[in-house]
Design a protein around this motif. Structure first.
Motif, PDB file in Angstrom:
ATOM      1  N   TYR A 125       0.836  -1.202   0.000  1.00  0.00           N
ATOM      2  CA  TYR A 125       0.000   0.000   0.000  1.00  0.00           C
ATOM      3  C   TYR A 125       0.877   1.261   0.000  1.00  0.00           C
ATOM      4  CZ  TYR A 125      -3.565   3.333   1.528  1.00  0.00           C
ATOM      5  OH  TYR A 125      -4.401   4.405   1.624  1.00  0.00           O
ATOM      6  N   GLN A 126       1.887   1.273   0.877  1.00  0.00           N
ATOM      7  CA  GLN A 126       2.776   2.434   0.942  1.00  0.00           C
ATOM      8  C   GLN A 126       3.553   2.612  -0.358  1.00  0.00           C
ATOM      9  OE1 GLN A 126       5.035   1.610   4.493  1.00  0.00           O
ATOM     10  NE2 GLN A 126       3.619   2.777   5.784  1.00  0.00           N
ATOM     11  N   GLN A 127       3.963   1.519  -0.957  1.00  0.00           N
ATOM     12  CA  GLN A 127       4.684   1.591  -2.224  1.00  0.00           C
ATOM     13  C   GLN A 127       3.802   2.206  -3.297  1.00  0.00           C
ATOM     14  OE1 GLN A 127       7.895   0.803  -2.524  1.00  0.00           O
ATOM     15  NE2 GLN A 127       7.921   1.465  -4.649  1.00  0.00           N
ATOM     16  N   GLY A 128       2.533   1.819  -3.306  1.00  0.00           N
ATOM     17  CA  GLY A 128       1.596   2.398  -4.260  1.00  0.00           C
ATOM     18  C   GLY A 128       1.418   3.886  -4.037  1.00  0.00           C
ATOM     19  N   LEU A 129       1.361   4.304  -2.785  1.00  0.00           N
ATOM     20  CA  LEU A 129       1.244   5.729  -2.485  1.00  0.00           C
ATOM     21  C   LEU A 129       2.485   6.476  -2.925  1.00  0.00           C
ATOM     22  CD1 LEU A 129      -0.386   5.723   1.071  1.00  0.00           C
ATOM     23  CD2 LEU A 129      -1.488   6.157  -1.128  1.00  0.00           C
ATOM     24  N   ASN A 130       3.656   5.895  -2.670  1.00  0.00           N
ATOM     25  CA  ASN A 130       4.910   6.535  -3.061  1.00  0.00           C
ATOM     26  C   ASN A 130       5.048   6.656  -4.573  1.00  0.00           C
ATOM     27  OD1 ASN A 130       5.610   6.773  -0.383  1.00  0.00           O
ATOM     28  ND2 ASN A 130       6.890   4.935  -0.373  1.00  0.00           N
ATOM     29  N   ASN A 131       4.417   5.749  -5.303  1.00  0.00           N
ATOM     30  CA  ASN A 131       4.475   5.781  -6.762  1.00  0.00           C
ATOM     31  C   ASN A 131       3.366   6.645  -7.351  1.00  0.00           C
ATOM     32  OD1 ASN A 131       6.691   4.104  -6.780  1.00  0.00           O
ATOM     33  ND2 ASN A 131       5.488   2.238  -7.044  1.00  0.00           N
ATOM     34  N   GLY A 132       2.621   7.310  -6.501  1.00  0.00           N
ATOM     35  CA  GLY A 132       1.592   8.230  -6.979  1.00  0.00           C
ATOM     36  C   GLY A 132       0.289   7.565  -7.361  1.00  0.00           C
ATOM     37  N   GLN A 133       0.118   6.305  -7.032  1.00  0.00           N
ATOM     38  CA  GLN A 133      -1.128   5.636  -7.357  1.00  0.00           C
ATOM     39  C   GLN A 133      -2.201   6.095  -6.378  1.00  0.00           C
ATOM     40  OE1 GLN A 133      -0.250   1.487  -7.070  1.00  0.00           O
ATOM     41  NE2 GLN A 133       0.927   1.443  -8.949  1.00  0.00           N
ATOM     42  N   PRO A 134      -3.407   6.323  -6.889  1.00  0.00           N
ATOM     43  CA  PRO A 134      -4.464   6.696  -5.964  1.00  0.00           C
ATOM     44  C   PRO A 134      -4.746   5.524  -5.047  1.00  0.00           C
ATOM     45  CG  PRO A 134      -5.370   6.294  -8.147  1.00  0.00           C
ATOM     46  CD  PRO A 134      -3.867   6.213  -8.261  1.00  0.00           C
ATOM     47  N   GLY A 135      -5.004   5.811  -3.831  1.00  0.00           N
ATOM     48  CA  GLY A 135      -5.251   4.708  -2.922  1.00  0.00           C
ATOM     49  C   GLY A 135      -5.831   5.178  -1.620  1.00  0.00           C
ATOM     50  N   LEU A 136      -5.728   6.467  -1.367  1.00  0.00           N
ATOM     51  CA  LEU A 136      -6.304   6.953  -0.134  1.00  0.00           C
ATOM     52  C   LEU A 136      -7.816   6.929  -0.254  1.00  0.00           C
ATOM     53  CD1 LEU A 136      -4.040  10.007   0.722  1.00  0.00           C
ATOM     54  CD2 LEU A 136      -4.075   7.798   1.840  1.00  0.00           C
ATOM     55  N   PRO A 137      -8.493   6.554   0.790  1.00  0.00           N
ATOM     56  CA  PRO A 137      -9.944   6.531   0.730  1.00  0.00           C
ATOM     57  C   PRO A 137     -10.491   7.947   0.722  1.00  0.00           C
ATOM     58  CG  PRO A 137      -9.175   6.005   2.938  1.00  0.00           C
ATOM     59  CD  PRO A 137      -7.970   6.088   2.063  1.00  0.00           C
ATOM     60  N   PRO A 138     -11.718   8.128   0.248  1.00  0.00           N
ATOM     61  CA  PRO A 138     -12.320   9.457   0.277  1.00  0.00           C
ATOM     62  C   PRO A 138     -12.392   9.971   1.713  1.00  0.00           C
ATOM     63  CG  PRO A 138     -13.649   7.952  -1.016  1.00  0.00           C
ATOM     64  CD  PRO A 138     -12.566   7.142  -0.377  1.00  0.00           C
ATOM     65  N   ILE A 139     -12.091  11.243   1.872  1.00  0.00           N
ATOM     66  CA  ILE A 139     -12.059  11.833   3.212  1.00  0.00           C
ATOM     67  C   ILE A 139     -13.149  12.895   3.290  1.00  0.00           C
ATOM     68  CG2 ILE A 139     -10.667  13.130   4.866  1.00  0.00           C
ATOM     69  CD1 ILE A 139      -8.221  11.916   3.472  1.00  0.00           C
ATOM     70  N   MET A 140     -14.006  12.763   4.269  1.00  0.00           N
ATOM     71  CA  MET A 140     -15.043  13.750   4.563  1.00  0.00           C
ATOM     72  C   MET A 140     -15.788  14.186   3.309  1.00  0.00           C
ATOM     73  SD  MET A 140     -12.954  15.683   7.649  1.00  0.00           S
ATOM     74  CE  MET A 140     -13.061  17.257   7.033  1.00  0.00           C
TER      75      MET A 140
END
Length: 177
Positions: A125-140
């Motif tokens: 998951y962190q690797q995907g975030l570091n590579n700019g892949q969307p992955g964070l869930p929608p916030i508020m």
């Protein structure tokens, strides 16, 4: 005359044996069947005590044994039937073992207990975030994901920009209430 006496003895002996067998063979057969049933019941009890989770699969195990009577002559018919039943259960999701496992809450809980697997998932998951892949869930309510709504999207480049951004946030915060 000696051969005649011998043949009469043999015939009498054979008749007595046939009569004995006709009377006692059914009883012997019933006794053997009863012993086999008792032995089978003991085998099932031992299997269930060493595999308590198999209770959930007893209908499938029974079905496997009925469909494959040759299994009964193997050394561990219940172990084999249990393995087949579990495999069929896992493969039940269109033949996809992974989906079958993930569809079973008990297996999913067991898998999630593995610390090495948890670490691997977090790293992926962190690797995907570091590579700019969307992955964070929608916030508020942000259906895009990936940024906090109050952040404005850009990081300040110096202390002056940081101060201005903080003041804007405080002013916006006061207006919302």
């Amino acid at each position: 005359p000696m051969e005649f006496v011998k043949s009469i003895r043999e015939q009498a002996k054979q008749e007595a044996l046939n009569e004995f067998q006709s009377k006692y063979d059914p009883m012997i057969q019933q006794t053997e069947e009863l012993n086999n049933r008792l032995t089978w019941q003991d085998t099932v009890r031992q299997f269930m005590s060493s595999n308590p989770e198999a209770q959930n699969y007893m209908p499938q195990i029974t079905q496997v044994l009925q469909e494959n009577p040759g299994l009964l002559s193997t050394q561990n018919p219940l172990d084999i039937a249990y393995s087949i039943a579990v495999s069929k259960n896992l493969m039940g999701n269109g033949g996809n073992v992974i989906q079958g496992i993930l569809g079973n809450e008990e297996y999913k809980k067991q898998i999630m207990q593995d610390p090495a697997l948890k670490q691997a998932i977090i790293q992926e998951y962190q690797q995907g975030l570091n590579n700019g892949q969307p992955g964070l869930p929608p916030i508020m309510g942000n259906n895009q994901g990936g940024s906090i709504p109050a952040s404005g999207g850009e990081l300040p480049k110096n202390l002056k920009e940081a101060k201005q951004a903080a003041l804007r946030r405080f002013q916006n915060f006061g207006q919302q209430q």
